[in-house]
Motif scaffolding. Sequence first.
Motif, PDB file in Angstrom:
ATOM      1  N   ALA A  57      -2.901 -30.322   7.381  1.00  0.00           N
ATOM      2  CA  ALA A  57      -1.528 -29.857   7.608  1.00  0.00           C
ATOM      3  C   ALA A  57      -0.524 -30.947   7.262  1.00  0.00           C
ATOM      4  O   ALA A  57       0.484 -30.690   6.604  1.00  0.00           O
ATOM      5  CB  ALA A  57      -1.358 -29.426   9.068  1.00  0.00           C
ATOM      6  N   PRO A  62       0.566 -26.182   5.079  1.00  0.00           N
ATOM      7  CA  PRO A  62      -0.059 -25.113   5.850  1.00  0.00           C
ATOM      8  C   PRO A  62      -1.177 -24.367   5.120  1.00  0.00           C
ATOM      9  O   PRO A  62      -2.149 -23.956   5.749  1.00  0.00           O
ATOM     10  CB  PRO A  62       1.090 -24.173   6.195  1.00  0.00           C
ATOM     11  N   ALA A  65      -4.284 -26.392   5.512  1.00  0.00           N
ATOM     12  CA  ALA A  65      -4.743 -26.345   6.905  1.00  0.00           C
ATOM     13  C   ALA A  65      -5.411 -25.007   7.207  1.00  0.00           C
ATOM     14  O   ALA A  65      -6.458 -24.955   7.863  1.00  0.00           O
ATOM     15  CB  ALA A  65      -3.571 -26.587   7.854  1.00  0.00           C
ATOM     16  N   ALA A  91       2.038 -27.000  11.200  1.00  0.00           N
ATOM     17  CA  ALA A  91       2.176 -27.044   9.741  1.00  0.00           C
ATOM     18  C   ALA A  91       3.176 -25.998   9.261  1.00  0.00           C
ATOM     19  O   ALA A  91       3.997 -26.276   8.387  1.00  0.00           O
ATOM     20  CB  ALA A  91       0.813 -26.822   9.077  1.00  0.00           C
TER      21      ALA A  91
END
Length: 194
Positions: A57, A62, A65, A91
């Motif tokens: 993240a 994102p 992640a 994130a």
Amino acid sequence: LALAAGHSRDAWAHAALAAALVRAGRLEDAEALVGDAKGVGARLGVEFWTALVDGAARARGPAAAASVVARMRDQEGVSPNAVTFNALLRAHCAPPPRVEDGEGGADGAPSRPTKSALAGVLATLASMGASGVRPGVDTYNTLMAGALARGAPSAVPRLFRAARAAGCAPDVLSWTTLIAALARLGRPDDAVAA
């Protein structure tokens, strides 16, 4: 990177080292521990994978992640917990990196939440619910801090009320974020009524 011979090479040792490497900005080294753990027969748990989610993240955003969460769940058979989901939410809630020379916002104000960030938050919350993980005060604090950082202070009081309605007792971070949002909205006295 491998844990030195003679040292504990169990899942806890791998998780602790992964977290330390992530904090040091060495995500690739933390990711390399997967092979080391498999080589010694250590089954990596949620703590290890959460460290990788957090590192991905911070370093890659994102989408990276979310890929780690999918891998831990689908390929490794490890269920994410609230801490894992909160790392993923951070994130999605983090403001995009500022770019020099005014590309991040002409007036220096925080960037507004984007549709993709909101979609990511909603998808993460849905996945959290589907996994049987209830949002706690840390989850709501992450969402409130993200709203404030993204320039959406009006969302903070709603999230604060939603947390309380869900049975989450506000902590000092909850109150601090609420007060900061209300101050930004020109309504600091409203914190007393919350």
